[in-house]
Write a protein that holds these residues in place. Structure first.
Motif, PDB file in Angstrom:
ATOM      1  N   ASP A   1      45.933 -40.308 -47.636  1.00  0.00           N
ATOM      2  CA  ASP A   1      46.418 -39.745 -46.380  1.00  0.00           C
ATOM      3  C   ASP A   1      45.475 -38.660 -45.863  1.00  0.00           C
ATOM      4  OD1 ASP A   1      48.419 -41.069 -47.899  1.00  0.00           O
ATOM      5  OD2 ASP A   1      49.996 -40.092 -46.772  1.00  0.00           O
ATOM      6  N   HIS A   2      45.358 -38.609 -44.549  1.00  0.00           N
ATOM      7  CA  HIS A   2      44.442 -37.751 -43.786  1.00  0.00           C
ATOM      8  C   HIS A   2      43.226 -38.580 -43.373  1.00  0.00           C
ATOM      9  CE1 HIS A   2      46.496 -33.939 -43.802  1.00  0.00           C
ATOM     10  NE2 HIS A   2      46.706 -34.048 -45.100  1.00  0.00           N
ATOM     11  N   VAL A   3      42.329 -38.910 -44.321  1.00  0.00           N
ATOM     12  CA  VAL A   3      41.160 -39.797 -44.111  1.00  0.00           C
ATOM     13  C   VAL A   3      40.350 -39.466 -42.855  1.00  0.00           C
ATOM     14  CG1 VAL A   3      42.111 -41.695 -45.495  1.00  0.00           C
ATOM     15  CG2 VAL A   3      42.620 -41.668 -43.072  1.00  0.00           C
TER      16      VAL A   3
ATOM     17  N   GLY B   1      46.724 -21.240 -46.830  1.00  0.00           N
ATOM     18  CA  GLY B   1      47.969 -20.983 -46.093  1.00  0.00           C
ATOM     19  C   GLY B   1      49.199 -21.502 -46.825  1.00  0.00           C
ATOM     20  N   ILE B   2      49.019 -22.471 -47.693  1.00  0.00           N
ATOM     21  CA  ILE B   2      50.139 -23.047 -48.461  1.00  0.00           C
ATOM     22  C   ILE B   2      50.859 -21.931 -49.236  1.00  0.00           C
ATOM     23  CG2 ILE B   2      50.688 -24.586 -50.406  1.00  0.00           C
ATOM     24  CD1 ILE B   2      48.242 -26.321 -49.396  1.00  0.00           C
ATOM     25  N   ALA B   3      50.082 -20.916 -49.691  1.00  0.00           N
ATOM     26  CA  ALA B   3      50.667 -19.828 -50.491  1.00  0.00           C
ATOM     27  C   ALA B   3      51.697 -19.034 -49.682  1.00  0.00           C
ATOM     28  CB  ALA B   3      49.564 -18.908 -50.996  1.00  0.00           C
TER      29      ALA B   3
ATOM     30  N   ASN C   1      40.036 -36.448 -48.144  1.00  0.00           N
ATOM     31  CA  ASN C   1      39.043 -36.504 -47.065  1.00  0.00           C
ATOM     32  C   ASN C   1      39.571 -35.893 -45.773  1.00  0.00           C
ATOM     33  OD1 ASN C   1      38.718 -38.681 -49.143  1.00  0.00           O
ATOM     34  ND2 ASN C   1      36.771 -38.973 -48.088  1.00  0.00           N
ATOM     35  N   GLN C   2      40.324 -34.794 -45.920  1.00  0.00           N
ATOM     36  CA  GLN C   2      40.913 -34.118 -44.749  1.00  0.00           C
ATOM     37  C   GLN C   2      39.951 -33.119 -44.116  1.00  0.00           C
ATOM     38  OE1 GLN C   2      44.334 -31.630 -45.634  1.00  0.00           O
ATOM     39  NE2 GLN C   2      44.648 -31.067 -43.496  1.00  0.00           N
ATOM     40  N   LEU C   3      39.330 -32.306 -44.953  1.00  0.00           N
ATOM     41  CA  LEU C   3      38.533 -31.196 -44.417  1.00  0.00           C
ATOM     42  C   LEU C   3      37.041 -31.458 -44.526  1.00  0.00           C
ATOM     43  CD1 LEU C   3      40.723 -28.333 -45.956  1.00  0.00           C
ATOM     44  CD2 LEU C   3      40.859 -29.317 -43.655  1.00  0.00           C
TER      45      LEU C   3
ATOM     46  N   ASP D   1      57.665 -19.552 -41.567  1.00  0.00           N
ATOM     47  CA  ASP D   1      56.952 -20.124 -40.422  1.00  0.00           C
ATOM     48  C   ASP D   1      55.543 -19.560 -40.403  1.00  0.00           C
ATOM     49  OD1 ASP D   1      57.549 -19.766 -36.905  1.00  0.00           O
ATOM     50  OD2 ASP D   1      56.296 -18.430 -38.028  1.00  0.00           O
ATOM     51  N   ARG D   2      54.621 -20.292 -39.811  1.00  0.00           N
ATOM     52  CA  ARG D   2      53.215 -19.865 -39.858  1.00  0.00           C
ATOM     53  C   ARG D   2      52.627 -19.802 -38.451  1.00  0.00           C
ATOM     54  NH1 ARG D   2      51.805 -23.363 -44.731  1.00  0.00           N
ATOM     55  NH2 ARG D   2      49.655 -23.433 -44.010  1.00  0.00           N
ATOM     56  N   THR D   3      53.447 -19.254 -37.536  1.00  0.00           N
ATOM     57  CA  THR D   3      52.986 -19.140 -36.151  1.00  0.00           C
ATOM     58  C   THR D   3      51.690 -18.341 -36.062  1.00  0.00           C
ATOM     59  OG1 THR D   3      55.295 -19.175 -35.447  1.00  0.00           O
ATOM     60  CG2 THR D   3      53.691 -18.443 -33.824  1.00  0.00           C
TER      61      THR D   3
ATOM     62  N   SER E   1      56.044 -41.849 -43.459  1.00  0.00           N
ATOM     63  CA  SER E   1      55.683 -41.954 -44.880  1.00  0.00           C
ATOM     64  C   SER E   1      55.003 -40.704 -45.417  1.00  0.00           C
ATOM     65  CB  SER E   1      54.766 -43.171 -45.083  1.00  0.00           C
ATOM     66  OG  SER E   1      53.582 -43.033 -44.301  1.00  0.00           O
ATOM     67  N   HIS E   2      54.932 -39.647 -44.611  1.00  0.00           N
ATOM     68  CA  HIS E   2      54.258 -38.424 -45.093  1.00  0.00           C
ATOM     69  C   HIS E   2      54.845 -37.212 -44.383  1.00  0.00           C
ATOM     70  CE1 HIS E   2      50.175 -36.391 -46.253  1.00  0.00           C
ATOM     71  NE2 HIS E   2      51.066 -35.459 -45.985  1.00  0.00           N
ATOM     72  N   THR E   3      55.727 -36.475 -45.105  1.00  0.00           N
ATOM     73  CA  THR E   3      56.230 -35.211 -44.574  1.00  0.00           C
ATOM     74  C   THR E   3      56.326 -34.197 -45.714  1.00  0.00           C
ATOM     75  OG1 THR E   3      58.630 -35.423 -44.956  1.00  0.00           O
ATOM     76  CG2 THR E   3      57.765 -36.533 -42.999  1.00  0.00           C
TER      77      THR E   3
ATOM     78  N   GLY F   1      55.891 -29.231 -53.263  1.00  0.00           N
ATOM     79  CA  GLY F   1      54.551 -28.679 -53.091  1.00  0.00           C
ATOM     80  C   GLY F   1      54.533 -27.261 -52.562  1.00  0.00           C
ATOM     81  N   TYR F   2      55.744 -26.703 -52.301  1.00  0.00           N
ATOM     82  CA  TYR F   2      55.823 -25.295 -51.913  1.00  0.00           C
ATOM     83  C   TYR F   2      56.645 -24.518 -52.958  1.00  0.00           C
ATOM     84  CZ  TYR F   2      54.083 -26.730 -47.296  1.00  0.00           C
ATOM     85  OH  TYR F   2      53.340 -27.233 -46.258  1.00  0.00           O
ATOM     86  N   GLY F   3      56.695 -25.063 -54.168  1.00  0.00           N
ATOM     87  CA  GLY F   3      57.366 -24.375 -55.277  1.00  0.00           C
ATOM     88  C   GLY F   3      56.313 -23.833 -56.242  1.00  0.00           C
TER      89      GLY F   3
ATOM     90  N   CYS G   1      54.890 -33.728 -41.107  1.00  0.00           N
ATOM     91  CA  CYS G   1      55.609 -32.534 -40.662  1.00  0.00           C
ATOM     92  C   CYS G   1      55.589 -31.455 -41.747  1.00  0.00           C
ATOM     93  CB  CYS G   1      57.057 -32.911 -40.311  1.00  0.00           C
ATOM     94  SG  CYS G   1      57.999 -31.507 -39.698  1.00  0.00           S
ATOM     95  N   ASN G   2      54.998 -30.330 -41.450  1.00  0.00           N
ATOM     96  CA  ASN G   2      54.927 -29.181 -42.365  1.00  0.00           C
ATOM     97  C   ASN G   2      54.610 -27.947 -41.521  1.00  0.00           C
ATOM     98  OD1 ASN G   2      51.978 -28.084 -42.920  1.00  0.00           O
ATOM     99  ND2 ASN G   2      51.759 -30.282 -42.569  1.00  0.00           N
ATOM    100  N   PRO G   3      54.856 -26.744 -42.077  1.00  0.00           N
ATOM    101  CA  PRO G   3      54.711 -25.550 -41.238  1.00  0.00           C
ATOM    102  C   PRO G   3      53.271 -25.099 -41.045  1.00  0.00           C
ATOM    103  CG  PRO G   3      55.348 -24.913 -43.446  1.00  0.00           C
ATOM    104  CD  PRO G   3      55.375 -26.410 -43.416  1.00  0.00           C
ATOM    105  N   GLY G   4      52.336 -25.688 -41.807  1.00  0.00           N
ATOM    106  CA  GLY G   4      50.965 -25.217 -41.737  1.00  0.00           C
ATOM    107  C   GLY G   4      50.097 -26.006 -40.771  1.00  0.00           C
ATOM    108  N   THR G   5      50.072 -27.311 -40.959  1.00  0.00           N
ATOM    109  CA  THR G   5      49.091 -28.104 -40.224  1.00  0.00           C
ATOM    110  C   THR G   5      49.689 -29.028 -39.177  1.00  0.00           C
ATOM    111  OG1 THR G   5      49.189 -29.907 -41.832  1.00  0.00           O
ATOM    112  CG2 THR G   5      47.557 -28.162 -42.243  1.00  0.00           C
ATOM    113  N   SER G   6      51.019 -29.169 -39.147  1.00  0.00           N
ATOM    114  CA  SER G   6      51.597 -30.203 -38.270  1.00  0.00           C
ATOM    115  C   SER G   6      53.091 -29.970 -38.146  1.00  0.00           C
ATOM    116  CB  SER G   6      51.329 -31.592 -38.888  1.00  0.00           C
ATOM    117  OG  SER G   6      51.701 -32.617 -38.004  1.00  0.00           O
TER     118      SER G   6
HETATM  119  N1  LIG Z   1      46.728 -30.823 -46.718  1.00  0.00           N
HETATM  120  C1  LIG Z   1      47.557 -30.455 -47.486  1.00  0.00           C
HETATM  121  N2  LIG Z   1      48.856 -30.250 -47.278  1.00  0.00           N
HETATM  122  C2  LIG Z   1      49.482 -30.193 -46.015  1.00  0.00           C
HETATM  123  C3  LIG Z   1      49.398 -28.864 -45.378  1.00  0.00           C
HETATM  124  C4  LIG Z   1      50.060 -27.835 -46.157  1.00  0.00           C
HETATM  125  C5  LIG Z   1      50.110 -26.486 -45.514  1.00  0.00           C
HETATM  126  O1  LIG Z   1      49.115 -25.995 -44.961  1.00  0.00           O
HETATM  127  O2  LIG Z   1      51.190 -25.892 -45.638  1.00  0.00           O
HETATM  128  C6  LIG Z   1      48.926 -31.291 -45.132  1.00  0.00           C
HETATM  129  O3  LIG Z   1      49.114 -32.432 -45.494  1.00  0.00           O
HETATM  130  O4  LIG Z   1      48.301 -31.024 -44.095  1.00  0.00           O
END
Ligand SMILES: N=CN[C@@H](CCC(=O)O)C(=O)O
Ligand SMILES: [Zn+2]
Length: 403
Positions: A241-243, A90-92, A221-223, A72-74, A63-65, A130-132, A307-312
């Motif tokens: 989401d995150h919590v 990092g989203i930028a 409430n992620q960070l 890529d953000r290696t 339910s969250h991708t 969200g990446y546009g 699933c995303n290239p930054g955090t997961s």
């Molecule tokens: N927290 C915000 N958005 C994404 C990460 C986005 C990114 O860093 O590219 C997330 O759910 O973790």
């Protein structure tokens, strides 16, 4: 065309009675589940499949991708493993790479990620824009998302692009961008966090998107502690989401949001699901979300890959389930429930509507969509008992063999 899946060593239905059957069978008819019960009582079908004692679960509901991206953000990941903190900035980087990629390649990349997910047992999947982060690019992301995923979420409010005033950008998200994205999306989301959108800006986004008829979700409430959960409950969001950082008041508010729910389909009485993203928590070295505490308080929990290239950068729902059992204190049944029925609840798809052909997902019951995941193991317990092993043996998505 009907198919009898028989000789199921374990059938974990995640249905309303949370039944787990042994020596069971299921009949698929077209895209739906037509029958389930003891293998000895199974009716005849056009075709049959011998599961040879393996375990059958509902397909994962992710339910969250965030699958609509390029690049890529290696390097960022390596820096994090060397002690850097994750920040929204990092989203930028991904936004730059995504904007520079044509429709064909962006679609191909997203389809590849969906195929990876399906091959691991995911049968219903949400994805976000969200990446546009401008009108044209967000509309393009939403259009592509609508061709690859089951549900699309508008996340124009992911990051304020460089050089723009935050309030001005928020107005754009609530105005021309929303209008351009609206035909392709069912949901809207906002990243309510330090470095992203303030409580006031998030409130404005949720108001505008609700008025446009979109269902609501919140990254919150992620960070650190913040207003995300509070806002999500106030706006009746389907999920937050995150919590990771929750106060007692946040947990109580989430639990209270379900107090009038009878388990039925009535949209008015639904509360806000807490969606935990353990792969993200590990990849960002955040504390694992308190799924046990939430369940004990009576809050429905979903597990999703994020699933995303930054955090997961993984779509493995099995990894999330394994982590939830081994490190978050959930039983196997609770973790599988959160990754199937919980995801469906977070997307408002846990119950169907036969009249318009919309079938429930996330559980195995007559009339539900035939989204099924056969493990190469005699029980779902093996997901935690054999961590990291490739246990997906076969997958049916809407009745069609997908692996
Ligand atoms: N927290 C915000 N958005 C994404 C990460 C986005 C990114 O860093 O590219 C997330 O759910 O973790
Ligand atoms: Zn996310």
């Amino acid at each position: 065309m009907s198919t009898l899946l028989t000789n199921l060593g374990e059938l974990m239905t995640q249905d309303s009675e949370q039944r787990v059957l042994r020596n069971a069978a299921v009949v698929i008819d077209g895209e739906r589940i037509a029958w389930l019960g003891a293998a000895a009582d199974a009716p005849a079908a056009d075709d049959s499949y011998d599961a040879q004692g393996r375990a059958l679960l509902p397909g994962w509901v992710d339910s969250h991708t965030h699958l609509i991206f390029a690049g890529d953000r290696t390097a960022e990941f390596e820096a994090r493993m060397a002690g850097e903190q994750y920040s929204a900035g990092g989203i930028a980087v991904t936004t730059g790479a995504t904007r520079g990629t044509g429709d064909y390649d962006l679609t191909r990349l997203a389809l590849g990620r969906v195929a990876e997910a399906v091959s691991q047992g995911t049968t219903y999947l949400e994805t976000k824009t969200g990446y546009g982060l401008d009108v044209e690019q967000e509309a393009r992301s939403a259009r592509i998302a609508s061709t690859v995923a089951d549900e699309v979420t508008y996340l124009g409010a992911h990051l304020v692009p460089a050089g723009m005033d935050a309030d001005e950008y928020t107005e754009l998200v609530c105005g021309a961008m929303l209008e351009a994205v609206r035909p392709y999306a069912q949901w809207a989301d906002v990243f309510c966090e330090r470095g992203a959108f303030t409580e006031e800006q998030s409130r404005r986004v949720l108001q505008a998107c609700r008025a446009a008829g979109l269902g609501l979700r919140v990254h919150g409430n992620q960070l650190g502690p913040g207003a995300g959960v509070r806002l999500a409950v106030e706006f009746g969001a389907a999920s937050v989401d995150h919590v990771n950082y929750l106060s007692d008041e946040d947990v109580e508010a989430l639990a209270a949001s379900w107090s009038g729910w009878d388990g039925g389909a009535g949209a008015d009485s639904r509360g806000t699901v807490a969606t935990c993203l353990p792969a993200c928590d590990l990849s960002t070295r955040q504390p694992l979300a308190p799924a046990r505490r939430l369940l004990d308080a009576g809050v429905p929990v979903a597990l999703a890959s994020n699933c995303n290239p930054g955090t997961s950068y993984t779509s493995s729902m099995a990894y999330c389930v394994t982590t939830a059992v081994l490190q978050m204190g959930l039983s196997v049944h609770e973790a599988v429930r959160a990754a199937t029925y919980g995801g469906a609840l977070a997307l408002g798809r846990e119950s169907g509507n036969d009249a318009d052909g919309e079938r429930a997902v996330g559980s195995i019951a007559v009339g539900h969509r035939a989204d099924l995941h056969l493990l190469n193991a005699p029980s779902a317990t093996h997901l935690a008992y054999r961590p990291g092993m490739p246990l997906t043996h076969a997958v049916w998505r809407a009745g069609v063999r997908a692996r």
